[in-house]
Design a protein around this motif. Structure first.
Motif: not given
Length: 396
Positions: A11-36
């Motif tokens: 587990l990361p030692k700190k900054d869980f809020e920026t560590w955790a990201v959603v599953a890689c197979d989501q928002y596959t037609s929405e580049p703006e999500y991954w840009n955010d």
């Protein structure tokens, strides 16, 4: 060994809020999500830097994969992780005013078979697209770490495995607790004491003790990721790679709702497709009829056809597969949510299909009877409800 076991979890030692990201197979037609997400994370240590969102998959992923593997090793060599040996983590994920409960641990890939008609304890819920495995193998083959977005379902109507942990959690040591980015809700994790781990394992084994078919786990999310783990293990026979980190959830959890996964076709002649789809089902269908909402840039209406499969998605996907073999210019995406389909179908040359989904009580009987369902038959919630990458494990 049992069918589900503790692991050495990172587990990361700190900054869980920026560590955790959603599953890689989501928002596959929405580049703006991954840009955010990239803007939120910046240069901080994050799961974002050690996954490959599928929106960026291409014919040659070698440069990205090399950078990902190097970053994984950098995190391992640096001061990013704490190691929690021989651990299971009880998880509560709050989203949309509901709480989904699960347990993170490892399964033995020797117990898993994704082929249709398998009789193993762990089985795929849907047809595995073999063409989708090689690019994922390329990512995992030399990776020193794995992170799960895989959810395995158990059929536990008596609520005997996971649900009792909710009443005991005040006595557990907390692993993490934080808000997930981008409308992901809140998540809490708790380390299970050794005696509780043993109780969980015994309760799981009891679920299949009297079952003739011995089906314990059905893959709820991450079918192709688990198939990739199996393939990499088959190629390497590396003892660490023999296991995969997953989260186990109960299909009878009140928070779990099966959502249909809709279809949007691109660069397609909608009129031609609909005409040929209707003709095909007229020739090969049964007396039962399936209804679809069809959306194009110019029209939004209903199409009723004779069924060629038990579920509407089966009738549709069977013909889509046939059609795309003869029309290589056509591409397809699998979409969560009607609004996303509607927005995508404003583009020229698109055709979207919205249809009725499957009840979750139909899943285990369907797998036992038919082997597997059509690919991308259902999703457990919307994209923002999907599992976020948090835990990691060494696989080399």
């Amino acid at each position: 060994m049992k069918h589900f076991n503790p692991a050495n979890i990172l587990l990361p030692k700190k900054d869980f809020e920026t560590w955790a990201v959603v599953a890689c197979d989501q928002y596959t037609s929405e580049p703006e999500y991954w840009n955010d997400v990239e803007a939120i994370v910046g240069d901080k240590p994050s799961a974002l830097h050690i996954i490959l969102p599928e929106i960026y998959l291409s014919d040659d992923n070698s440069a990205r994969v090399g950078a990902i593997n190097a970053k994984m090793q950098e995190y391992l060599d640096g001061d990013v992780f704490d190691t929690h040996e021989n651990s299971m983590i009880y998880v509560e994920r709050e989203s949309n005013s509901t709480i989904r409960r699960g347990i993170v641990g490892i399964i033995d890939l020797e117990d898993y078979d994704y082929r249709k008609g398998a009789t193993s304890a762990i089985r795929a819920t849907e047809a595995t697209v073999l063409e989708r495995i090689p690019p994922r193998v390329q990512i995992r083959r030399d990776a020193p770490l794995e992170m799960p977005h895989i959810l395995l379902l158990i059929d536990d109507p008596q609520l005997s495995v996971i649900e009792p942990l909710a009443e005991q959690k005040d006595g557990f040591k907390q692993a993490y607790g934080f808000d997930l980015m981008k409308n992901g809700g809140h998540i809490d994790g708790y380390f299970l004491p050794d005696e509780v781990i043993a109780q969980v394992q015994d309760a799981l084994e009891a679920l299949i003790a009297d079952k003739e078919d011995k089906l314990l786990f059905a893959v709820g999310d991450g079918n192709h990721s688990l198939a990739t783990a199996k393939e990499c293990y088959n190629q390497s026979k590396n003892p660490l790679a023999r296991y995969a980190l997953v989260e186990v959830v109960n299909i009878h959890d009140e928070s779990i709702e099966f959502e249909p996964i809709y279809r949007v076709m691109f660069n397609v002649d909608a009129e031609d497709f609909i005409e040929k789809f209707s003709s095909y089902t007229d020739a090969h269908g049964t007396g039962i009829r399936h209804t679809f909402r069809c959306i194009t840039p110019d029209a939004d209406g209903e199409l009723e056809v004779k069924s060629t499969a038990k579920l509407p998605v089966g009738t549709l996907q069977t013909f889509i597969d046939r059609y795309m073999k003869d029309h290589p210019e056509v591409t397809i995406d699998y979409i969560h949510g009607e609004e996303v389909v509607e927005n995508l179908c404003r583009q020229e040359g698109t055709l979207g299909f919205i249809f009725e989904g499957m009840g979750k009580d139909e899943l285990f009987p369907a797998i036992t009877a038919d082997g597997s369902l059509p690919r991308k038959t259902f999703s457990m919630g919307h994209a923002h409800d999907k599992r976020y990458y948090i835990e990691a494990r060494k696989i080399k």
